[in-house]
Design an enzyme around this catalytic site. Structure first.
Site, PDB file in Angstrom:
ATOM      1  N   ASP A  39      -0.108  -8.109 -19.133  1.00 25.24           N
ATOM      2  CA  ASP A  39      -0.577  -8.595 -17.842  1.00 25.24           C
ATOM      3  C   ASP A  39      -1.698  -9.603 -18.100  1.00 25.24           C
ATOM      4  OD1 ASP A  39      -0.736  -8.830 -15.087  1.00 25.24           O
ATOM      5  OD2 ASP A  39      -0.998  -6.701 -14.714  1.00 25.24           O
ATOM      6  N   GLU A  92      -4.799 -10.035 -15.762  1.00 23.77           N
ATOM      7  CA  GLU A  92      -6.121  -9.790 -15.193  1.00 23.77           C
ATOM      8  C   GLU A  92      -7.078  -9.121 -16.172  1.00 23.77           C
ATOM      9  OE1 GLU A  92      -3.305  -9.993 -11.660  1.00 23.77           O
ATOM     10  OE2 GLU A  92      -3.269  -9.090 -13.660  1.00 23.77           O
ATOM     11  N   HIS A 135       3.077 -10.329 -15.795  1.00 27.19           N
ATOM     12  CA  HIS A 135       2.140 -10.780 -14.756  1.00 27.19           C
ATOM     13  C   HIS A 135       2.836 -11.688 -13.749  1.00 27.19           C
ATOM     14  CE1 HIS A 135      -1.439 -12.277 -12.771  1.00 27.19           C
ATOM     15  NE2 HIS A 135      -1.011 -13.508 -12.980  1.00 27.19           N
ATOM     16  N   HIS A 144      -5.142  -4.095 -15.747  1.00 28.42           N
ATOM     17  CA  HIS A 144      -6.257  -3.975 -14.814  1.00 28.42           C
ATOM     18  C   HIS A 144      -6.205  -2.630 -14.106  1.00 28.42           C
ATOM     19  CE1 HIS A 144      -3.392  -4.552 -11.534  1.00 28.42           C
ATOM     20  NE2 HIS A 144      -2.859  -5.501 -12.278  1.00 28.42           N
ATOM     21  N   HIS A 150      -5.964  -4.130  -8.389  1.00 23.35           N
ATOM     22  CA  HIS A 150      -4.937  -4.064  -7.349  1.00 23.35           C
ATOM     23  C   HIS A 150      -3.783  -3.233  -7.893  1.00 23.35           C
ATOM     24  CE1 HIS A 150      -3.468  -7.402  -9.844  1.00 23.35           C
ATOM     25  NE2 HIS A 150      -2.267  -7.083  -9.404  1.00 23.35           N
ATOM     26  N   GLU A 198      -0.857   0.389 -11.501  1.00 22.96           N
ATOM     27  CA  GLU A 198       0.178  -0.093 -12.424  1.00 22.96           C
ATOM     28  C   GLU A 198       0.120   0.654 -13.756  1.00 22.96           C
ATOM     29  OE1 GLU A 198      -0.044  -4.417 -12.551  1.00 22.96           O
ATOM     30  OE2 GLU A 198      -0.462  -4.408 -10.395  1.00 22.96           O
TER      31      GLU A 198
END
Length: 276
Positions: free
Chosen positions: A9, A11, A62, A106, A118, A136
């Site tokens: 990902d 972030e 991502h 994240h 998020h 996630e």
């Protein structure tokens, strides 16, 4: 020859703190994807330091799943990119995978302070799996566990690292930044971060046998809090999805984690549909 899946990902990459660095339509995205590619290369190097014969798959996980720069990626791996695809962020996962690594991850929606926290999208306010709040990290760890694969490593900010350790206490983590807020962090220099990632990934692969897959039982219960009541209305058209008390929560009971995981992804896609 172990088979390893690396899910990447953006972030949680060192130096990345703002949506302008993670959104393909924003001005600083190219820098973000270059940093992302360099960090996954460091992790790949660590994996292959520990297991030179490993079969390594890298899943771009991502946004559009088209962020990593293929021409800059370590040539010893195969890249999974693009969407939609089976198993979403864990594209390439199967029963033969021996270890999963999360890079640049994240924290979940509602965690904080945590950088760019998020869960899947801003359309999702929260997810509970068998009554436990997950993001996630938790969803993907559960899906990996369903396929018998342990999550042996995670990199991201300190909050993301703690989130996985709460689920899998024996795993390994590398914090490349300390969260100061949703869009602020104290971050390592990218070169220092890469050095720690390479060392951390090598150590994680070397001790992968000590990490068990995250156990999740059958008949998985799922609750999803959605931002838009209109999305709730549409979601109830999915067989098995029901409206809970209130305007923004839907529930689903799946045969297993894989089915529940697919429903979460479908809800995220439905959130993009405008009411007629």
């Amino acid at each position: 020859m172990p088979k390893v899946l690396v899910s990447v990902d953006m972030e949680g990459i060192s130096g990345v703190v703002h949506p302008t660095e993670t959104n393909p339509d924003r001005y600083d995205y190219e820098r973000g994807r270059a940093l992302m590619t360099a960090e996954v290369n460091a992790v790949i190097a660590g994996v292959l330091d520990a297991e030179p014969s490993a079969d390594v798959l890298v899943a771009d996980a991502h946004g559009p799943f088209r962020n990593l720069l293929p021409e800059e990626l370590d040539r010893r791996v195969r890249l999974i990119r693009g969407k939609p695809r089976p198993l979403g962020m864990l594209g390439g996962l199967d029963g033969d995978v021996d270890a999963v690594l999360f890079v640049g991850y994240h924290a979940r929606a509602g965690a904080g302070p945590a950088v760019l926290a998020h869960t899947m999208s801003d359309a999702v306010l929260g997810v509970r799996l068998n009554g436990r709040e997950v993001g996630e990290i938790g969803l993907n760890a559960a899906l990996a566990g369903h396929h018998g694969a342990p999550v042996v490593f995670l990199s991201g900010d300190d909050v993301a690292c703690a989130e996985l350790l709460d689920l899998v206490p024996t795993t390994s983590t590398v914090a490349v930044k300390r969260a100061l807020g949703q869009a602020a962090a104290e971050t390592l220099h990218p070169v220092v971060a890469r050095e720690r990632l390479r060392q951390g990934a090598a150590a994680a692969i070397a001790r992968r046998a000590e990490v068990a897959p995250l156990p999740v039982g059958r008949a998985v219960s799922l609750e999803v809090d959605l931002y838009s009541p209109a999305t709730v209305d549409t979601a109830t058209l999915i067989p098995g999805v029901e409206r809970a008390a209130g305007a923004r929560t839907v529930t689903f009971t799946g045969r297993d984690v894989a089915e529940a995981y697919g429903v979460v992804h479908l809800l995220v896609q439905l959130a993009q549909v405008k009411p007629g």
